[in-house]
Design a protein around this motif. Structure first.
Motif, PDB file in Angstrom:
ATOM      1  N   GLU A  11       0.811  -1.317  -0.323  1.00  0.00           N
ATOM      2  CA  GLU A  11      -0.403  -0.166   0.144  1.00  0.00           C
ATOM      3  C   GLU A  11       0.950   1.597   0.006  1.00  0.00           C
ATOM      4  N   THR A  12       1.820   1.207   0.500  1.00  0.00           N
ATOM      5  CA  THR A  12       3.076   2.355   0.803  1.00  0.00           C
ATOM      6  C   THR A  12       3.566   2.939  -0.623  1.00  0.00           C
ATOM      7  N   LYS A  13       3.738   1.695  -0.389  1.00  0.00           N
ATOM      8  CA  LYS A  13       4.528   1.402  -2.202  1.00  0.00           C
ATOM      9  C   LYS A  13       3.396   2.145  -3.405  1.00  0.00           C
ATOM     10  N   THR A  14       2.462   1.354  -3.210  1.00  0.00           N
ATOM     11  CA  THR A  14       1.647   1.845  -4.871  1.00  0.00           C
ATOM     12  C   THR A  14       0.924   2.656  -4.431  1.00  0.00           C
ATOM     13  N   THR A  17      -5.062   0.379  -1.747  1.00  0.00           N
ATOM     14  CA  THR A  17      -5.356  -1.289  -1.124  1.00  0.00           C
ATOM     15  C   THR A  17      -5.210  -2.161  -1.583  1.00  0.00           C
ATOM     16  N   PRO A  18      -4.803  -3.159  -1.472  1.00  0.00           N
ATOM     17  CA  PRO A  18      -4.749  -4.431  -1.542  1.00  0.00           C
ATOM     18  C   PRO A  18      -5.935  -4.976  -2.297  1.00  0.00           C
ATOM     19  N   ARG A  19      -7.515  -4.333  -1.207  1.00  0.00           N
ATOM     20  CA  ARG A  19      -8.720  -4.758  -1.941  1.00  0.00           C
ATOM     21  C   ARG A  19      -8.745  -4.033  -3.957  1.00  0.00           C
ATOM     22  N   GLN A  20      -8.052  -3.295  -3.774  1.00  0.00           N
ATOM     23  CA  GLN A  20      -8.244  -1.812  -5.146  1.00  0.00           C
ATOM     24  C   GLN A  20      -6.822  -2.835  -5.875  1.00  0.00           C
ATOM     25  N   LEU A  22      -6.566  -5.571  -6.171  1.00  0.00           N
ATOM     26  CA  LEU A  22      -7.022  -7.336  -6.408  1.00  0.00           C
ATOM     27  C   LEU A  22      -8.277  -7.200  -7.474  1.00  0.00           C
ATOM     28  N   GLU A  23      -8.937  -5.337  -6.953  1.00  0.00           N
ATOM     29  CA  GLU A  23     -10.014  -5.187  -7.692  1.00  0.00           C
ATOM     30  C   GLU A  23      -9.566  -5.018  -9.192  1.00  0.00           C
ATOM     31  N   LEU A  24      -8.324  -4.477  -9.522  1.00  0.00           N
ATOM     32  CA  LEU A  24      -7.454  -4.576 -10.803  1.00  0.00           C
ATOM     33  C   LEU A  24      -7.452  -5.657 -10.980  1.00  0.00           C
ATOM     34  N   ALA A  25      -6.568  -6.312 -10.704  1.00  0.00           N
ATOM     35  CA  ALA A  25      -6.912  -7.232 -11.061  1.00  0.00           C
ATOM     36  C   ALA A  25      -7.725  -8.223 -11.486  1.00  0.00           C
ATOM     37  N   ARG A  26      -8.703  -8.122 -10.916  1.00  0.00           N
ATOM     38  CA  ARG A  26     -10.245  -8.753 -11.869  1.00  0.00           C
ATOM     39  C   ARG A  26     -10.500  -8.519 -12.788  1.00  0.00           C
ATOM     40  N   GLU A  27     -10.139  -7.264 -12.920  1.00  0.00           N
ATOM     41  CA  GLU A  27     -10.557  -5.929 -14.323  1.00  0.00           C
ATOM     42  C   GLU A  27      -9.665  -6.705 -15.739  1.00  0.00           C
ATOM     43  N   ARG A  28      -8.459  -7.252 -14.742  1.00  0.00           N
ATOM     44  CA  ARG A  28      -7.060  -7.452 -16.322  1.00  0.00           C
ATOM     45  C   ARG A  28      -7.658  -8.623 -16.597  1.00  0.00           C
ATOM     46  N   GLY A  29      -8.097  -9.516 -15.571  1.00  0.00           N
ATOM     47  CA  GLY A  29      -8.763 -10.867 -15.771  1.00  0.00           C
ATOM     48  C   GLY A  29      -6.884 -11.435 -14.666  1.00  0.00           C
ATOM     49  N   LEU A  30      -6.778 -10.979 -14.497  1.00  0.00           N
ATOM     50  CA  LEU A  30      -5.475 -11.296 -13.756  1.00  0.00           C
ATOM     51  C   LEU A  30      -5.672 -12.484 -12.473  1.00  0.00           C
ATOM     52  N   MET A  56       4.386 -11.540  -4.785  1.00  0.00           N
ATOM     53  CA  MET A  56       4.041 -12.717  -4.183  1.00  0.00           C
ATOM     54  C   MET A  56       3.225 -12.572  -3.300  1.00  0.00           C
ATOM     55  N   ALA A  57       3.047 -11.647  -1.896  1.00  0.00           N
ATOM     56  CA  ALA A  57       1.915 -11.190  -1.548  1.00  0.00           C
ATOM     57  C   ALA A  57       0.647 -10.928  -1.711  1.00  0.00           C
ATOM     58  N   MET A  58       1.418  -9.765  -3.210  1.00  0.00           N
ATOM     59  CA  MET A  58      -0.073 -10.054  -3.277  1.00  0.00           C
ATOM     60  C   MET A  58      -0.980 -11.229  -4.798  1.00  0.00           C
ATOM     61  N   VAL A  59       0.233 -12.265  -4.705  1.00  0.00           N
ATOM     62  CA  VAL A  59       0.110 -12.923  -5.912  1.00  0.00           C
ATOM     63  C   VAL A  59      -1.391 -13.969  -4.948  1.00  0.00           C
ATOM     64  N   HIS A  60      -0.833 -14.079  -3.705  1.00  0.00           N
ATOM     65  CA  HIS A  60      -1.670 -15.017  -2.563  1.00  0.00           C
ATOM     66  C   HIS A  60      -2.487 -15.036  -2.361  1.00  0.00           C
ATOM     67  N   VAL A  61      -2.830 -13.032  -2.218  1.00  0.00           N
ATOM     68  CA  VAL A  61      -4.132 -12.270  -2.086  1.00  0.00           C
ATOM     69  C   VAL A  61      -5.320 -12.375  -3.886  1.00  0.00           C
ATOM     70  N   ILE A  62      -4.718 -12.733  -4.608  1.00  0.00           N
ATOM     71  CA  ILE A  62      -5.597 -12.404  -5.950  1.00  0.00           C
ATOM     72  C   ILE A  62      -5.583 -13.630  -5.773  1.00  0.00           C
TER      73      ILE A  62
END
Length: 97
Positions: A11-14, A17-20, A22-30, A56-62
């Motif tokens: 979150e600090t780097k980007t 939030t992780p949820r945001q 996650l939603e972007l990953a869903r929109e991209r089909g990832l 990889m932390a985000m990969v786990h969540v996604i």
């Protein structure tokens, strides 16, 4: 570093939030079944400059959702977490933050 700390750093780097993310990953089909971690990592690196650990932390969540293995919960190891449920809605809104 705890799993939650990785997500907080994402979150600090980007600025998202992780949820945001996650939603972007869903929109991209990832977030579809069968998508390889490498594709997600490449997106996170190219668009947000995330390295492998944070990615990889985000990969786990996604791929698996916000629940983590409870073996680290309540331990005193380097990867300890307070809960087996990760908070995805931002550091400022996390209960007890």
């Amino acid at each position: 570093m705890s799993f939650q700390a990785y997500l907080d750093a994402v979150e600090t780097k980007t600025g998202l939030t992780p949820r945001q993310l996650l939603e972007l990953a869903r929109e991209r089909g990832l977030a579809e079944p069968g998508v390889k971690a490498g594709a997600i990592l490449e997106w996170l690196k190219d668009d947000y400059g995330l390295g492998r650990g944070h990615g990889m932390a985000m990969v786990h969540v996604i791929q698996k959702g916000p629940r983590i293995d409870s073996k680290h919960v309540g331990t005193d190891g380097a990867h300890r977490d307070e809960s087996d449920e990760l908070w995805l809605d931002g550091k400022a809104t996390r209960p007890g933050a």
